[in-house]
Design an enzyme around this catalytic site. Structure first.
Site, mmCIF file in Angstrom:
data_model
loop_
_atom_site.group_PDB
_atom_site.id
_atom_site.type_symbol
_atom_site.label_atom_id
_atom_site.label_comp_id
_atom_site.label_asym_id
_atom_site.label_seq_id
_atom_site.Cartn_x
_atom_site.Cartn_y
_atom_site.Cartn_z
ATOM 1 N N CYS A 104 0.990 -1.456 -0.075
ATOM 2 C CA CYS A 104 -0.077 -0.108 -0.175
ATOM 3 C C CYS A 104 0.437 1.130 -0.060
ATOM 4 C CB CYS A 104 -1.461 0.040 1.217
ATOM 5 S SG CYS A 104 -0.483 -0.431 2.882
ATOM 6 N N HIS A 158 -2.699 0.585 6.754
ATOM 7 C CA HIS A 158 -2.912 0.770 4.956
ATOM 8 C C HIS A 158 -3.331 2.190 5.112
ATOM 9 C CE1 HIS A 158 -4.296 -0.994 1.809
ATOM 10 N NE2 HIS A 158 -4.768 -0.319 1.279
ATOM 11 N N HIS A 170 -5.741 2.274 -3.722
ATOM 12 C CA HIS A 170 -5.013 1.688 -3.499
ATOM 13 C C HIS A 170 -4.727 0.533 -3.299
ATOM 14 C CE1 HIS A 170 -8.264 -0.863 -0.916
ATOM 15 N NE2 HIS A 170 -8.373 -0.520 -1.874
#
Length: 220
Positions: A104, A158, A170
């Site tokens: 990420c 994240h 993402h």
């Protein structure tokens, strides 16, 4: 010479001396007044020049600010366009390369660096600590970073890039297909939302704008 003539001559001499003295005093006074006037004029000229310089600087600042503000929407558009071009790139833990895959933060860092020349911290823990404005969820704008706590341990785990219209892009996970677009209102991501930060600020983009890097990228 008679006494009267001597008195008259003496009087004339005295008057002449007095007149000369008065004239000398008047000349000194006039010179002093002129000198003071010159000093006043000089000070006024300096003040005018200083105000002119300040006005020029203010105009320059306004123009520079306008340039920065004008290009912010274009920058977020180009950033998101770059990210969307990577949809489908596989997820790889620790990855930050388009050829092998992204995690990420690797994906976010790659997009910002390649598109805008902005270096971001490598990990989500570093991203949440970075010196950037924290943005309320209701004030999200395209290009903002969204940080999540999706592992249920009370800390950031994240990150994605907000696209607008409740969407963010993402590198999700290996199982979900890597780089993808999701809705922020999705039950999972809504519950995991932690914080948002704005990277597209003047402090971050000024160096790239001044070098011409951003303008050349946006115009392409």
């Amino acid at each position: 010479m008679s006494k009267i003539i001597r008195i008259i001559a003496c009087s004339i001499s005295c008057l002449t001396l007095v007149s000369c003295a008065n004239l000398s005093t008047e000349l000194r006074q006039n010179n002093s007044v002129k000198h003071q006037q010159l000093e006043l004029n000089s000070r006024q000229l300096v003040a005018v020049l200083e105000r002119f310089e300040e006005a020029q600087q203010a105009a320059s600042d306004i123009n520079e600010f306008s340039i920065r503000e004008y290009h912010l929407p274009a920058l977020s558009d180009s950033l998101i366009k770059r990210g969307k071009a990577l949809v489908g790139t596989p997820y790889l833990y620790g990855g930050s390369n388009v050829n092998t895959g992204f995690d990420c933060s690797g994906f976010v860092g790659h997009v910002f660096k390649e598109e805008l020349g902005i270096e971001l911290p490598r990990t989500t823990a570093q991203l949440i600590q970075m010196d950037a404005p924290v943005i309320a969820r209701s004030d999200l704008e395209p290009g903002d970073l969204i940080l999540f706590n999706n592992q249920g341990r009370g800390r950031v785990s994240h990150v994605g890039i907000y696209m607008g219209n409740d969407q963010f892009i993402h590198s999700s996970s290996r199982r979900s297909g890597g780089v993808r677009i999701d809705k922020l209102s999705n039950r999972y991501w809504n519950a995991s939302y932690l914080q948002a930060k704005r990277v597209l600020t003047e402090e971050q983009i000024i160096p790239a704008i001044e070098s011409g890097q951003l303008l050349s990228r946006v115009s392409q």
